[in-house]
Design a protein around this motif. Sequence first.
Motif, PDB file in Angstrom:
ATOM      1  N   GLU A   7      -2.960  -6.625 -12.840  1.00  0.00           N
ATOM      2  CA  GLU A   7      -1.847  -7.481 -12.442  1.00  0.00           C
ATOM      3  C   GLU A   7      -0.660  -6.623 -12.033  1.00  0.00           C
ATOM      4  N   ARG A   8      -0.109  -6.924 -10.864  1.00  0.00           N
ATOM      5  CA  ARG A   8       1.035  -6.175 -10.339  1.00  0.00           C
ATOM      6  C   ARG A   8       2.327  -6.870 -10.734  1.00  0.00           C
ATOM      7  N   ARG A   9       3.407  -6.077 -10.864  1.00  0.00           N
ATOM      8  CA  ARG A   9       4.731  -6.635 -11.130  1.00  0.00           C
ATOM      9  C   ARG A   9       5.464  -6.763  -9.792  1.00  0.00           C
ATOM     10  N   ASP A  37       1.374  -7.797  -3.191  1.00  0.00           N
ATOM     11  CA  ASP A  37       1.523  -6.423  -3.666  1.00  0.00           C
ATOM     12  C   ASP A  37       1.756  -5.457  -2.503  1.00  0.00           C
ATOM     13  N   LYS A  57       5.349   2.980 -10.741  1.00  0.00           N
ATOM     14  CA  LYS A  57       5.742   2.537 -12.081  1.00  0.00           C
ATOM     15  C   LYS A  57       6.306   1.129 -12.038  1.00  0.00           C
ATOM     16  N   GLN A  58       7.144   0.840 -11.048  1.00  0.00           N
ATOM     17  CA  GLN A  58       7.738  -0.495 -10.937  1.00  0.00           C
ATOM     18  C   GLN A  58       6.687  -1.561 -10.630  1.00  0.00           C
ATOM     19  N   GLY A  60       3.527  -1.282 -11.467  1.00  0.00           N
ATOM     20  CA  GLY A  60       2.585  -1.324 -12.575  1.00  0.00           C
ATOM     21  C   GLY A  60       1.200  -0.817 -12.229  1.00  0.00           C
TER      22      GLY A  60
END
Length: 96
Positions: A7-9, A37, A57-58, A60
Motif C-alpha cells: 500500500e502506497r501513501r 502512485d 520514504k514518503q 512508503g
Amino acid sequence: MARPKIERRIGCRPAYSCFKPNGVPMKELVSLRLDSDELEALRLVDMQGLQQLEAAKQLGVSRQTLGNIVASGRKKVAQALVQGLALDLDGYMPTP
C-alpha cells in the motif's frame, strides 16, 4: 503467484479525472491510465524536486520501486503528449 502490492501513501489527489488534447471529444481518444502512485511519484520527484530516496520514504516504498514507478509514469505522460492520447487519472475524487 504474484507478490501483493504494498500500500502506497498518496499525499495528493488530482483535481480532474483526465487530461486530454484540446478540441477532441473523449470518446474519440485512446486513453492511458495514470495510477495514483505514478502521479504521486511524479509530484514528489519532478514537481517538488525531492531526491528519490526521500520520495520513496514518503510514498512508503523502496528507492528501486519508486524509480520503477517514476519511469512508468514518465513513459505514460510522454506517450500521451507525443501521440495525442488522453490520460485517465486514477483516484479522481470530485469536490462536492
